[in-house]
Design an enzyme around this catalytic site. Structure first.
Site, short mmCIF file in Angstrom:
data_model
loop_
_atom_site.label_atom_id
_atom_site.label_comp_id
_atom_site.label_asym_id
_atom_site.label_seq_id
_atom_site.Cartn_x
_atom_site.Cartn_y
_atom_site.Cartn_z
N TRP A 66 1.03 -1.32 -0.02
CA TRP A 66 0.41 0.63 0.22
C TRP A 66 1.16 1.57 -0.01
O TRP A 66 0.44 2.11 -0.74
CB TRP A 66 -1.16 0.34 1.46
N ASP B 112 -1.37 6.66 6.31
CA ASP B 112 -3.17 5.72 5.74
C ASP B 112 -3.62 4.79 6.83
O ASP B 112 -2.04 3.82 7.08
CB ASP B 112 -2.10 4.73 3.97
N LYS C 282 -12.96 -1.83 7.18
CA LYS C 282 -12.46 -2.04 8.04
C LYS C 282 -13.01 -1.75 9.16
O LYS C 282 -13.66 -2.69 9.80
CB LYS C 282 -11.04 -2.21 7.91
N1 PMP Z 1 -4.30 1.75 1.69
C1 PMP Z 1 -4.02 0.21 2.99
C2 PMP Z 1 -3.57 0.52 4.02
C3 PMP Z 1 -5.62 -0.15 2.09
O1 PMP Z 1 -6.02 -1.46 3.28
C4 PMP Z 1 -6.51 0.29 1.31
C5 PMP Z 1 -7.52 -1.06 1.55
N2 PMP Z 1 -7.41 -2.66 1.36
C6 PMP Z 1 -6.02 1.09 0.79
C7 PMP Z 1 -4.99 2.24 0.86
C8 PMP Z 1 -6.96 1.66 -0.31
O2 PMP Z 1 -8.54 1.42 -0.13
P1 PMP Z 1 -10.03 2.07 -0.33
O3 PMP Z 1 -10.24 0.67 -1.61
O4 PMP Z 1 -10.63 2.52 0.08
O5 PMP Z 1 -8.86 2.86 -2.24
#
Ligand code: PMP
Length: 358
Positions: free
Chosen positions: A102, A170, A194
């Site tokens: 991520w 994040d 989550k």
């Molecule tokens: N950052 C992290 C740490 C994530 O776990 C996720 C999704 N699993 C995201 C960003 C992306 O999130 P979204 O699908 O809400 O764009």
């Protein structure tokens, strides 16, 4: 009615009590004769629910008025661009810790708006992250971004790094799992699906002092100050997701807040990692001090058995244990709404599977 144990990384399990309450209010929300999602987003009812959700979140996390609490859309991924767009006015140099997949997605997006500099990267087997005192930081970074919990890699930084540049986190897969010191951060963002509520809602906690640093072409919908001034209603917000998030916050307060949640989460993680470490059959690829409380990847001694493991787990109501497609193996996500009963059931199944196949 039976409910399975859901170990999905997101959208993740929601608390049963929240779903029951939402179900009971579905057709006629508080005597309005409508469901909540049919009410005008400008009505006193919807505004009141959004205000109470924000107040509850401020109580849970101890958020002062120095920070805006914003409910945005577009998921955490949209904030990958919004971060440089809102802070890049100070400098086009952006510092990132690369602790996993991520982090790298966030870095890739930020490259569109300036120069991305990797201060350090996770590495090794087992995976670990270099200490903050060794990070190679830029002199004039607009911000330092990191991902406290890497959902795919199962890597978590349990200490908040110090930073002279504004610290951006994040927190998609760790927020609300325990108390945090909000004042140690400048910007926190998280997709909701989550620990917060249904997908479609993105939470932002932004130090207001940072307003005025946006790039001139930052779209209004991504501009934090504009969102703040419009009380998170620049357009029609995802009202139903916001209402459910409010119910989740109330559920957390009823359970005793984030201190109580931290105890539960620590115990769950210790039990699962204990079972993995106590066996020759299962393995976890992360150094113990960087193991995530929320996402626990694990492998079987023989990857040929993965499919059988998953099929038998599902037959016992243990769902969504398949690891991310990029890493394989298994991953159990044990967010707030996945209780110790689910972890007990999983550990029991793992031990029994090992007896038969080990
Ligand atoms: N950052 C992290 C740490 C994530 O776990 C996720 C999704 N699993 C995201 C960003 C992306 O999130 P979204 O699908 O809400 O764009």
């Amino acid at each position: 009615m039976s409910r399975v144990h859901n170990f999905c990384a997101g959208p993740a399990a929601l608390p049963r009590a929240v779903l029951e309450r939402a179900a009971s209010e579905m057709l006629d929300w508080h005597g309005s004769g409508m469901s909540f999602m049919e009410l005008s987003h400008r009505s006193a009812e919807v505004v009141g629910v959004a205000e109470e959700a924000e107040a509850a979140l401020r109580r849970l996390l101890g958020i002062s008025d120095d920070f805006a609490v914003l409910f945005a859309q577009g998921g955490a991924s949209t904030q990958f661009a919004a971060v440089p767009l809102n802070l890049g006015g100070a400098s086009r140099q952006f510092d990132y810790l690369n602790s996993g997949q991520w982090s790298r997605k966030a870095m890739k997006e930020a490259q569109r708006f300036g120069s991305v500099h990797e201060v350090a990267a996770s590495s090794g087997k087992p995976v670990s992250v270099p200490g903050p005192d060794t990070w190679q930081r830029s002199d004039d970074a607009a911000y330092l971004h990191y991902t406290p919990n890497e959902t795919i890699d199962g890597v978590e930084l349990h200490e908040v790094p110090e930073s002279s540049a504004p610290l951006v986190a994040d927190m998609s897969s760790t927020i609300l799992s325990r108390p945090i010191d909000i004042d140690a951060f400048d910007v926190i963002y998280a997709g909701a699906q989550k620990n917060i509520g249904p997908a479609g809602l993105t939470l932002l906690i932004v130090r207001r002092e940072l307003y005025g640093r946006s790039l001139e072409y930052c779209p209004a919908m991504l501009n934090w100050q504009a969102l703040d001034e419009a009380n998170s209603m620049l357009n029609t917000p995802p009202t139903y997701s916001n209402y459910l998030a409010g119910l989740v916050f109330a559920w957390l307060e009823e359970l005793g807040g984030l201190g109580a949640m931290a105890q539960r989460n620590r115990a769950k993680a210790e039990k699962l990692y204990g079972a993995i470490d106590g066996s020759e059959f299962y393995g976890n690829p992360v150094a113990p001090e960087f193991r995530s409380w929320m996402n626990v990847p694990f492998t079987l001694a023989d990857a040929e058995l993965d499919r059988t493991f998953l099929a038998e787990a599902e037959a016992q109501g243990l769902m969504n244990l398949k690891g991310h497609r990029s890493v394989g193996g298994m991953r159990a996500s044990i967010y707030n709404a996945t209780g110790m009963d689910a972890v007990d059931a999983l550990v029991g199944f793992m031990q029994e599977f090992e007896r038969r196949n080990g």
